[in-house]
Structure formats: structure tokens, C-alpha cells
Design an enzyme around this catalytic site. Structure first.
Site, PDB file in Angstrom:
ATOM      1  N   GLY A  87      89.988  -2.707  -2.813  1.00 33.19           N
ATOM      2  CA  GLY A  87      88.899  -1.751  -2.985  1.00 33.19           C
ATOM      3  C   GLY A  87      87.750  -2.419  -3.708  1.00 33.19           C
ATOM      4  N   GLY A 135      93.823  -1.991  -1.725  1.00 34.76           N
ATOM      5  CA  GLY A 135      93.276  -1.014  -0.783  1.00 34.76           C
ATOM      6  C   GLY A 135      93.516  -1.357   0.678  1.00 34.76           C
ATOM      7  N   GLU A 158      97.683  -5.429  -9.009  1.00 32.23           N
ATOM      8  CA  GLU A 158      96.954  -4.551  -9.932  1.00 32.23           C
ATOM      9  C   GLU A 158      97.321  -4.677 -11.404  1.00 32.23           C
ATOM     10  OE1 GLU A 158      96.461  -3.018  -5.885  1.00 32.23           O
ATOM     11  OE2 GLU A 158      98.213  -3.656  -7.004  1.00 32.23           O
ATOM     12  N   ASP A 166      98.431   1.181  -6.616  1.00 33.88           N
ATOM     13  CA  ASP A 166      98.184   2.544  -6.166  1.00 33.88           C
ATOM     14  C   ASP A 166      98.199   2.641  -4.634  1.00 33.88           C
ATOM     15  OD1 ASP A 166      95.767   1.138  -5.945  1.00 33.88           O
ATOM     16  OD2 ASP A 166      94.541   2.886  -6.408  1.00 33.88           O
TER      17      ASP A 166
END
Length: 375
Positions: A87, A135, A158, A166
Site C-alpha cells: 500500500g 497490499g 509489516e 493486515d
């Protein structure tokens, strides 16, 4: 005055980030034959997802899902280096620092997109050629088919930037065989090529140079069923001999991974690694010691809880965690150390696992009332 000025700079920076300098669209959405094709088109940014891309892809998937003339959806990236490297972390960081809504809107939009892919009624084929992280995993893993190549590089890195794996990581990671998912999540370990298939992240493996032909064949299928698409992917997969003889990179360590990463707390995992003392265990210990202690604790609980949740429940839980991270210290410090100053020496607060209290962790998982993610 200063705050307003900073805010303006952030907004300008964000516009600069989200609009490419030339007029090429950041994502191409086309219909070819019976296939809807999504092409992530930010090669300079390794096709990292930003909010405007998410806002274009989501309604298009919903439209294709309803369209009787669309039989499958294909997603791929341009530029030859990456499918999607994650992301747009920098934009989120800048926004989070000044309390801009982007730090809510981005995660909300991204997780809704992950859910749309996970619930999509049309067969969804992700060509994960090149770097596929964060992402990028979110827009591929929840679909029916993931085609890896010898260029695929997978990771959920992450914990190194004060975040947690996530995009539904709490759903797919604990469902991988043994404790592989826990290991990948906590250490950010990278898997390459065929190993992405062997770990259960990809469903098929095809040479990178064969992807255009595969895509053409997928488009040419006449009103295909999911089975027909699977047959076509299987035929390419079985013909591919690249690295066929290679052992799975984690094979020799699986026994250790399964025992060391089965502990209930991070402190216990660390203790087990120390007691084990093997070169492999020491290497994992060294890696874990560099990660955000807060992120490690959130991640372990996220995966343990996610193991028995639906994808929707997981995404709701992860949205709560994302907002807790936006309010905390480590995410901004991690991004600074890894992506901005690149000194690779983040100063985590708290600096030790023992200092991250259960009460603090519990609070990060608490419902957000009206602000909870609605799917």
C-alpha cells in the site's frame, strides 16, 4: 498557523503521490472477451496501491460480478518488476501524523476491496509476477487462483514498520500448513518463486514469459466455468519445469517452525528460540529482536484469533488494529527508519516485549462503535 501550513504541505504531497506526473492512469480496467482485466499501472512505485486505485477497482469488481457477459476477472501489474509491492505507506504516514481522514479512508477502502475479492462470485485470477507484498497480497490471496512465477517475491514485512500483517493476514496466515503463517507474519520472511506455491500462497506456478499466452487463453475461453479455468491453469502449471526439482526452502526447518512458533505468547516464542539455540533459531531471534515489540504482540494475537474467524470478522478486527497503530508511535518510527531516512534503526516505544502490557493489547482490539468497519 504552522499546523495549517503543515496540513497543506501534506495534502499537496498526497496529491503529488497519488497523481502520476504524466497522464497515464494508475489502474487500467478493461473488458476483453469474457474477462474483466485489472492492470495495476504504477510501475515506478512498484504498483503500490493508493486510495484512488482502490476506489476505482472496488466498484468495477462489483459491476463485473453482476454482468452476465463477464465470466472471470484477471488482475496483474505492469513494469515487469512487481505485481504490487504494498500500500501507499508514505501517504498514509503523512496523513496519520496530522490526523487526516486518509488514514481511516485508506484502510477502510482497502479492506472492503479485500472482502469484495474474497466474496466475488466470478472466478478471480491473480497473476502475481514479481514483488507481491502487503497490499499486493490483499488483492490476490483472497481470490480463487493465484499464479506465481520464478520472479514472484512474497512477504508480509509489516512488523518491521510498526504495523501488522493486515489485508486479511489474520485469516489466510493461520490457515497455512503448520505454523508457517505465524513464522512468515512475525519474521517477515521472504519466499521466492516456487516456494510461494509450496507454502500454499499461490495455487499455480507458470514461467513469467508464458503469462501473456496464458492470459490470451483465459480471455479466449467461451463462457467458462470455474472448473474450465482451473483446467487451463493446471495445463500451464504441469508443463512448467522451472525449479521443479528444488526442495521447499522451509522443508528442513518445518519441524522447528511448528514447535517454536506454537507458543501462546511472544515471550514464550523468544524463550523457546533461545533454548533451541540452533543456527536457524538464533537467526529468527535476531530478526524478531529488530521488530516492533508492539507489532509482534498484536500480530500473534491477530493470528491466534483470526484462525477461527470468518474473513469479514478478521477484516473488522484488523481495521480496529490499523486505527490503533495510526494513534501509536511505532508505525511512524518504523516508516521513518525503513522508508524515509533508511537508517534501518528504529527506536521502538516500548522497546521490549515485557513492556507491552496485555491491557494495551486488549485496548487495540476493542470495537470502535460507529467507526467500526462496515462490510
Amino acid at each position: 498557523r504552522l499546523k495549517a501550513l503543515n496540513r497543506l504541505q501534506v495534502i499537496l504531497q498526497h496529491l503529488k503521490m497519488s497523481k502520476q506526473t504524466d497522464s497515464t492512469p494508475e489502474v487500467l480496467l478493461e473488458k476483453k472477451g469474457g474477462a474483466g482485466i485489472i492492470t495495476l499501472n504504477r510501475p515506478k512505485a512498484l504498483n503500490a496501491l493508493n486510495l484512488s486505485m482502490i476506489q476505482q477497482i472496488y466498484p468495477q469488481i462489483k459491476t463485473w460480478e453482476q454482468d452476465p457477459e463477464t465470466f472471470l476477472i484477471i488482475i496483474k501489474g505492469t513494469g515487469g518488476k512487481a505485481f504490487c509491492a504494498g500500500g501507499d505507506i508514505r501517504a498514509i504516514t503523512e496523513a496519520g501524523k496530522v490526523g487526516d481522514k486518509l488514514s481511516q479512508d485508506f484502510f477502510r477502502g482497502e479492506y472492503r476491496l479485500n472482502n469484495a475479492i474474497g466474496t466475488c462470485k466470478k472466478p478471480y485470477v491473480a497473476l502475481i509476477d514479481g514483488i507481491t507484498m502487503g497490499g499486493g497480497v490483499g488483492v490476490s490471496i483472497h481470490g480463487h487462483f493465484r499464479v506465481a512465477t520464478e520472479k514472484t517475491l512474497f512477504a508480509m514485512p509489516e512488523t518491521a514498520i510498526g504495523l501488522f500483517p493486515d489485508v486479511g493476514g489474520g485469516y489466510f496466515l493461520p490457515r497455512l500448513s503448520g505454523k508457517i503463517g505465524y513464522y512468515l507474519a512475525l519474521t517477515g520472511c521472504r519466499l521466492k518463486g516456487r516456494d510461494v506455491l509450496k507454502a500454499g500462497i499461490a495455487t499455480h506456478f507458470v514461467e513469467s514469459e508464458k503469462l501473456p499466452a496464458l492470459e490470451k487463453d483465459l480471455i479466449a475461453l467461451k463462457s467458462p466455468s470455474k472448473e474450465k479455468i482451473a483446467d487451463l491453469l493446471n495445463s500451464y502449471h504441469t508443463k512448467c519445469t522451472v525449479d521443479q526439482e528444488k526442495e521447499f526452502v522451509l522443508d528442513e526447518h518445518m519441524e522447528k517452525i511448528n514447535s517454536l512458533f506454537s507458543a501462546n505468547t511472544m515471550e514464550e516464542i523468544v524463550k523457546k528460540l533461545k533454548q533451541d539455540g540452533s543456527p536457524f533459531a538464533m537467526k529468527q531471534l535476531e530478526t524478531i529482536n529488530k521488530m516492533s515489540p508492539t507489532s509482534l504482540k498484536l500480530t500473534l494475537r491477530q493470528l491466534r484469533e483470526g484462525a477461527s474467524m470468518s474473513l469479514q470478522e478478521v477484516l473488522r478486527m484488523e481495521y480496529r488494529l490499523s486505527q490503533a497503530c495510526m494513534k501509536g508511535h511505532d508505525f511512524y518510527e518504523g516508516v521513518r527508519a525503513v522508508l524515509i531516512d533508511k537508517d534501518q534503526s528504529p527506536k521502538w516505544k516500548p522497546a521490549a516485549l515485557e513492556e507491552v502490557s496485555d491491557e494495551f493489547v486488549d485496548n487495540c482490539f476493542k470495537p470502535l462503535g460507529n467507526d467500526d468497519l462496515k462490510l
